[in-house]
Design an enzyme around this catalytic site. Sequence first.
Site, mmCIF file in Angstrom:
data_model
loop_
_atom_site.group_PDB
_atom_site.id
_atom_site.type_symbol
_atom_site.label_atom_id
_atom_site.label_comp_id
_atom_site.label_asym_id
_atom_site.label_seq_id
_atom_site.Cartn_x
_atom_site.Cartn_y
_atom_site.Cartn_z
ATOM 1 N N THR A 94 0.873 -1.181 0.000
ATOM 2 C CA THR A 94 0.000 0.000 0.000
ATOM 3 C C THR A 94 0.903 1.221 0.000
ATOM 4 O OG1 THR A 94 -1.644 -1.174 1.306
ATOM 5 C CG2 THR A 94 -1.813 1.224 1.259
ATOM 6 N N LYS A 169 -7.565 1.795 -3.116
ATOM 7 C CA LYS A 169 -7.222 1.328 -1.764
ATOM 8 C C LYS A 169 -7.262 2.483 -0.759
ATOM 9 C CE LYS A 169 -5.036 -1.076 1.506
ATOM 10 N NZ LYS A 169 -5.550 -2.228 2.192
ATOM 11 N N LYS A 244 -1.301 4.936 8.801
ATOM 12 C CA LYS A 244 -0.502 5.048 7.566
ATOM 13 C C LYS A 244 -1.420 5.318 6.365
ATOM 14 C CE LYS A 244 1.851 2.299 4.183
ATOM 15 N NZ LYS A 244 2.130 0.987 3.650
HETATM 16 P P1 NAD Z 1 5.916 -6.101 7.273
HETATM 17 O O1 NAD Z 1 6.684 -5.005 7.925
HETATM 18 O O2 NAD Z 1 5.531 -7.295 8.062
HETATM 19 O O3 NAD Z 1 6.713 -6.631 5.973
HETATM 20 C C1 NAD Z 1 7.476 -5.811 5.135
HETATM 21 C C2 NAD Z 1 8.760 -6.564 4.846
HETATM 22 O O4 NAD Z 1 9.536 -5.817 3.915
HETATM 23 C C3 NAD Z 1 9.639 -6.762 6.091
HETATM 24 O O5 NAD Z 1 9.863 -8.148 6.294
HETATM 25 C C4 NAD Z 1 10.918 -5.999 5.753
HETATM 26 O O6 NAD Z 1 12.092 -6.617 6.266
HETATM 27 C C5 NAD Z 1 10.888 -6.033 4.246
HETATM 28 N N1 NAD Z 1 11.705 -5.007 3.615
HETATM 29 C C6 NAD Z 1 11.751 -3.677 3.876
HETATM 30 N N2 NAD Z 1 12.617 -3.074 3.037
HETATM 31 C C7 NAD Z 1 13.108 -4.035 2.230
HETATM 32 C C8 NAD Z 1 14.033 -4.038 1.162
HETATM 33 N N3 NAD Z 1 14.630 -2.916 0.748
HETATM 34 N N4 NAD Z 1 14.319 -5.203 0.560
HETATM 35 C C9 NAD Z 1 13.726 -6.354 0.966
HETATM 36 N N5 NAD Z 1 12.835 -6.423 1.977
HETATM 37 C C10 NAD Z 1 12.539 -5.276 2.600
HETATM 38 O O7 NAD Z 1 4.630 -5.395 6.639
HETATM 39 P P2 NAD Z 1 3.297 -6.116 6.107
HETATM 40 O O8 NAD Z 1 2.278 -6.126 7.193
HETATM 41 O O9 NAD Z 1 3.683 -7.368 5.412
HETATM 42 O O10 NAD Z 1 2.802 -5.033 5.046
HETATM 43 C C11 NAD Z 1 3.368 -4.928 3.753
HETATM 44 C C12 NAD Z 1 2.529 -3.971 2.939
HETATM 45 O O11 NAD Z 1 1.183 -4.453 2.869
HETATM 46 C C13 NAD Z 1 2.454 -2.562 3.532
HETATM 47 O O12 NAD Z 1 2.503 -1.633 2.486
HETATM 48 C C14 NAD Z 1 1.106 -2.544 4.239
HETATM 49 O O13 NAD Z 1 0.558 -1.255 4.346
HETATM 50 C C15 NAD Z 1 0.291 -3.436 3.324
HETATM 51 N N6 NAD Z 1 -0.869 -4.093 3.950
HETATM 52 C C16 NAD Z 1 -0.746 -4.665 5.178
HETATM 53 C C17 NAD Z 1 -1.855 -5.291 5.745
HETATM 54 C C18 NAD Z 1 -1.756 -5.948 7.099
HETATM 55 O O14 NAD Z 1 -2.804 -6.280 7.682
HETATM 56 N N7 NAD Z 1 -0.558 -6.204 7.626
HETATM 57 C C19 NAD Z 1 -3.083 -5.310 5.062
HETATM 58 C C20 NAD Z 1 -3.161 -4.750 3.793
HETATM 59 C C21 NAD Z 1 -2.043 -4.135 3.242
#
Ligand code: NAD
Length: 295
Positions: A94, A169, A244
């Site tokens: 997102t 979204k 966010k």
């Molecule tokens: P998260 O923090 O669990 O996962 C993100 C991952 O990205 C981490 O493991 C981090 O180490 C990795 N990362 C960061 N920079 C990096 C890089 N340069 N190279 C490789 N890996 C890297 O977050 P999440 O909950 O998985 O969310 C991910 C996305 O999905 C976000 O944009 C969030 O807004 C969106 N989202 C989350 C949810 C939810 O319920 N968690 C729901 C819908 C959308």
Amino acid sequence: MFETIAFIGLGNMGGPMAANLVKTGYPVRGFDLSETAKLTATESGITLCDTAAETLTGASIVITMLPAGHHVLSVWSELVEVVDQGTLMIDCSTIDVDSARKCHALANEAGCLSLDAPVSGGTAGASAGMLTFMVGGEPDALNRGRPVIEAMGRRVVHCGSAGAGQAAKICNNMILGITMAGVCEAFVLGEKLGLSHQALFDVASTSSGQCWAISTNCPVPGPVPTSPANRDYKPGFAAALMLKDMRLSQEAAKSTGAATALGAHATELYELFDQLGHGGEDFSSIINTIRDRSP
Ligand code: NAD
């Protein structure tokens, strides 16, 4: 024959999404910076790589699932230096619409197809392969990516051209943030008026006040046994993530000139809530702050 998929960002969402691709039969090459994410990914059958660029070897589709726009832009800038022409690049994070459009432009210059495809459904939906994907990009790119997306979700909505998925979204989640704040205010007002939670729920969930915030994620314990209020507001959808998305909506409103007074006010409420240390709770627990401010 399953195409090989490069998957970057194997966190709470990306980890289970990539695991579902493996379960379907896709070979997945993954990269993440976090040791915990790497460990879980290995257990799911993902082939771990040492860099983002290395995931591309033999892959014809790339998926990113990263925290914010600057992470996605930085990773995509690195990938387009080495990616094969004709590769399909999909970002499921997102992020803000401007960054999403910049990513499409990067892919386009590298001769690749691209989609912005943010999701809703949370970590439970990611694990169950039940996500909804809101997709922006050209129809050809979506036709090519559809089988892969459908291995991770149950609903795909093509919202329009580049950035339209992120736009949908952000608008959807602004509605969610505002309606949850409104539902919480109504329950606190009902308490002040001597109304039981169940009575307000029975009326509002079947009347014009009906919405997801009341009928699925009801912010008080009791009426909806599966809502986070019944488990001490364990998320669910964490308030920090709601904040966010509300901030993204307000950045978009500012850059386009849309008048979103309610969105702005709800953003302030979630900011205060986060500053009070509740960012890790389900966003419906904002009812407790509203109650505290109602002496
Ligand atoms: P998260 O923090 O669990 O996962 C993100 C991952 O990205 C981490 O493991 C981090 O180490 C990795 N990362 C960061 N920079 C990096 C890089 N340069 N190279 C490789 N890996 C890297 O977050 P999440 O909950 O998985 O969310 C991910 C996305 O999905 C976000 O944009 C969030 O807004 C969106 N989202 C989350 C949810 C939810 O319920 N968690 C729901 C819908 C959308």
